[in-house]
Design a protein around this motif. Sequence first.
Motif, PDB file in Angstrom:
ATOM      1  N   GLN A  81       0.828  -1.200   0.000  1.00 34.09           N
ATOM      2  CA  GLN A  81       0.000   0.000   0.000  1.00 34.09           C
ATOM      3  C   GLN A  81       0.867   1.257   0.000  1.00 34.09           C
ATOM      4  OE1 GLN A  81      -2.524   0.516   3.444  1.00 34.09           O
ATOM      5  NE2 GLN A  81      -4.088   1.452   2.154  1.00 34.09           N
ATOM      6  N   ARG A  82       1.946   1.208   0.768  1.00 33.10           N
ATOM      7  CA  ARG A  82       2.850   2.352   0.832  1.00 33.10           C
ATOM      8  C   ARG A  82       4.172   1.850   1.416  1.00 33.10           C
ATOM      9  NH1 ARG A  82      -0.383   5.692   4.271  1.00 33.10           N
ATOM     10  NH2 ARG A  82      -0.240   4.218   5.930  1.00 33.10           N
ATOM     11  N   CYS A  83       5.251   2.535   1.051  1.00 34.35           N
ATOM     12  CA  CYS A  83       6.535   2.166   1.652  1.00 34.35           C
ATOM     13  C   CYS A  83       7.465   3.369   1.677  1.00 34.35           C
ATOM     14  CB  CYS A  83       7.187   0.991   0.935  1.00 34.35           C
ATOM     15  SG  CYS A  83       7.847   1.357  -0.672  1.00 34.35           S
ATOM     16  N   GLU A 106       0.394  -7.443  16.167  1.00 35.32           N
ATOM     17  CA  GLU A 106       0.110  -6.817  14.874  1.00 35.32           C
ATOM     18  C   GLU A 106      -0.578  -7.804  13.937  1.00 35.32           C
ATOM     19  OE1 GLU A 106       3.477  -4.194  13.306  1.00 35.32           O
ATOM     20  OE2 GLU A 106       4.434  -5.516  14.782  1.00 35.32           O
ATOM     21  N   ARG A 121      -4.450  -4.092   7.331  1.00 31.26           N
ATOM     22  CA  ARG A 121      -3.095  -3.634   7.021  1.00 31.26           C
ATOM     23  C   ARG A 121      -2.148  -4.034   8.141  1.00 31.26           C
ATOM     24  NH1 ARG A 121      -5.249   2.174   5.772  1.00 31.26           N
ATOM     25  NH2 ARG A 121      -5.309   2.173   8.018  1.00 31.26           N
ATOM     26  N   GLU A 123       2.276  -3.487   9.154  1.00 27.29           N
ATOM     27  CA  GLU A 123       3.560  -2.901   8.785  1.00 27.29           C
ATOM     28  C   GLU A 123       4.615  -3.994   8.705  1.00 27.29           C
ATOM     29  OE1 GLU A 123       6.447   0.011  11.081  1.00 27.29           O
ATOM     30  OE2 GLU A 123       4.746   1.104  10.204  1.00 27.29           O
ATOM     31  N   THR A 125       8.872  -4.542   8.013  1.00 24.82           N
ATOM     32  CA  THR A 125      10.180  -3.889   7.947  1.00 24.82           C
ATOM     33  C   THR A 125      11.172  -4.850   7.302  1.00 24.82           C
ATOM     34  OG1 THR A 125       9.701  -2.614   9.930  1.00 24.82           O
ATOM     35  CG2 THR A 125      12.016  -2.801   9.305  1.00 24.82           C
ATOM     36  N   THR A 139      10.398   0.292   5.183  1.00 23.55           N
ATOM     37  CA  THR A 139       9.247   0.126   6.052  1.00 23.55           C
ATOM     38  C   THR A 139       8.018   0.242   5.157  1.00 23.55           C
ATOM     39  OG1 THR A 139      10.444   1.150   7.864  1.00 23.55           O
ATOM     40  CG2 THR A 139       8.059   0.975   8.104  1.00 23.55           C
ATOM     41  N   GLN A 141       3.728  -0.537   4.429  1.00 20.07           N
ATOM     42  CA  GLN A 141       2.368  -0.853   4.846  1.00 20.07           C
ATOM     43  C   GLN A 141       1.855  -1.866   3.824  1.00 20.07           C
ATOM     44  OE1 GLN A 141       1.081   1.281   7.433  1.00 20.07           O
ATOM     45  NE2 GLN A 141      -0.494  -0.238   7.713  1.00 20.07           N
ATOM     46  N   ALA A 143      -1.231  -4.229   2.674  1.00 17.17           N
ATOM     47  CA  ALA A 143      -2.654  -4.484   2.844  1.00 17.17           C
ATOM     48  C   ALA A 143      -2.951  -5.928   2.485  1.00 17.17           C
ATOM     49  CB  ALA A 143      -3.470  -3.533   1.963  1.00 17.17           C
TER      50      ALA A 143
END
Length: 147
Positions: A81-83, A106, A121, A123, A125, A139, A141, A143
């Motif tokens: 989704q994002r990094c 988590e 979602r 996280e 790493t 790092t 995210q 989904a």
Amino acid sequence: MTADELERYLHREIPLSAAIGVRVEALGPGGVVLGAPLEPNVNHRRTAFAGSISALGMLAAWATVQLRLRADGYDAEAVIQRCALEYHAPAQGALRATCETPGADEWARLCAAVGRRGRGRVEATVRIEAAGTLVATLTGQVAAIRG
């Protein structure tokens, strides 16, 4: 899924992984380790191209979450989704990306969200090393969307 099966899947479904020479070095409940040689990823300074480092990190994050979802019996697809990527040093050798499975709390939140809403979602790493030196940290995210 075995390391060979994952590697074949990545090369078939994500052709960039074959182009940069990704190989699955290890996988299991604790996470995934991917490697890639320097030569197909080299830049004009004879170090690893930043885009290759980024791609390897995202593949490691995706694979870690996807494999754990499957192992836990979820019919869900992982998507980045994002990094964010922080570069620490030039990569002067073969690359190695290590992503550990997210922690139990988590992971439980992710599974509860997927079970309840069909998506969640988590996280992830990833540590990327070359020649024993930490060269980047990704790092991301990730989904999970129920199929």
